[in-house]
Design an enzyme around this catalytic site. Structure first.
Site, short mmCIF file in Angstrom:
data_model
loop_
_atom_site.label_atom_id
_atom_site.label_comp_id
_atom_site.label_asym_id
_atom_site.label_seq_id
_atom_site.Cartn_x
_atom_site.Cartn_y
_atom_site.Cartn_z
N SER A 95 -9.53 -4.33 0.32
CA SER A 95 -9.93 -3.99 1.69
C SER A 95 -9.60 -2.55 2.07
CB SER A 95 -9.28 -4.95 2.69
OG SER A 95 -7.88 -4.98 2.51
N ASP A 100 -4.06 -5.79 13.24
CA ASP A 100 -3.75 -7.01 12.49
C ASP A 100 -2.41 -6.93 11.78
OD1 ASP A 100 -4.18 -5.43 10.23
OD2 ASP A 100 -6.01 -6.46 9.62
N HIS A 124 -3.64 -4.14 7.61
CA HIS A 124 -4.46 -3.04 7.09
C HIS A 124 -4.10 -1.71 7.76
CE1 HIS A 124 -6.97 -6.66 6.33
NE2 HIS A 124 -7.15 -6.05 5.16
#
Length: 211
Positions: A11, A186, A189
């Site tokens: 990611s 979050d 990340h």
């Protein structure tokens, strides 16, 4: 001359957490272009949630991945974070040292396998190329077991460095203690600022022998 940049990984490579166009891949591509003074075409093959097992499988078997890696003069890799996260989640959202140890050993094996597969893929090529990996930051700063995993992972990754050809961007110290600004909402990340730090660290590693 056109340089080809292929970004593979999880990611982070995909750009999760950053504003559109502000992921580290896009930023690093522009930095590379400014340094090399040539157009840099790029392919972002980042996959959200990708583990080292899955990356290794794609590097070895996926024709799209292999084609872009073979043509690339500049390659970046992000991997390892999801191995940690999955080990924590399968342990009931708590860091179990034995489970983390097993995940780390497998991750190390897969990273070495990826590098060997890329070397083999590019063997005999006339154009120079470089590979840059991004070290891990700790997404679970309050857990000693997670910090130990990240430290051991980074130590292993740095141990694979061999001068200019394969180098590692050390981002751990820039993120540690600054999670609120370096991570997105979050808490996992990188934020837009975190992505910029990653790009800057990669850029600081230089581009020899490309230039």
């Amino acid at each position: 001359m056109v340089y080809h940049y292929t970004a593979v990984g999880d990611s982070l490579t995909f750009g999760i957490g950053a504003l559109p166009g502000s992921g580290f891949v896009s930023l690093y591509r522009r930095m590379a272009e400014a340094h090399l003074q040539q157009f840099v075409a790029y392919e972002n093959l980042g996959i959200n949630g990708l583990t080292s097992d899955e990356l290794y499988e794609r590097v070895v078997k996926d024709s799209r991945f292999r084609g872009h890696l073979k043509d690339a003069s500049l390659i970046t890799i992000t991997v390892g974070g999801n191995d940690l996260i999955r080990a924590v989640k399968t342990g009931g959202n708590r860091p179990d040292r034995d489970r983390l140890d097993k995940a780390l050993i497998r991750c190390q094996h897969n990273i070495s396998g990826c590098l060997a597969a890329i070397h083999k893929l590019k063997k005999g090529g006339e154009q120079p190329y470089i590979i840059r990996a991004v070290g891990l930051y700790n997404p679970y700063p309050s857990w000693d077991e997670a910090a130990e995993y990240v430290t051991r992972f980074n130590k292993y990754l740095f141990g694979l460095s061999n001068g200019s050809y394969f180098r590692v961007a050390d981002i751990y110290s820039r993120f540690a203690g600054r999670e609120k600004e370096m991570l997105s909402l979050d808490g996992i990340h990188p934020s837009t600022k975190g992505h910029r730090v990653i790009a800057e660290k990669l850029n600081q590693l230089g581009y020899y022998p490309l230039k």
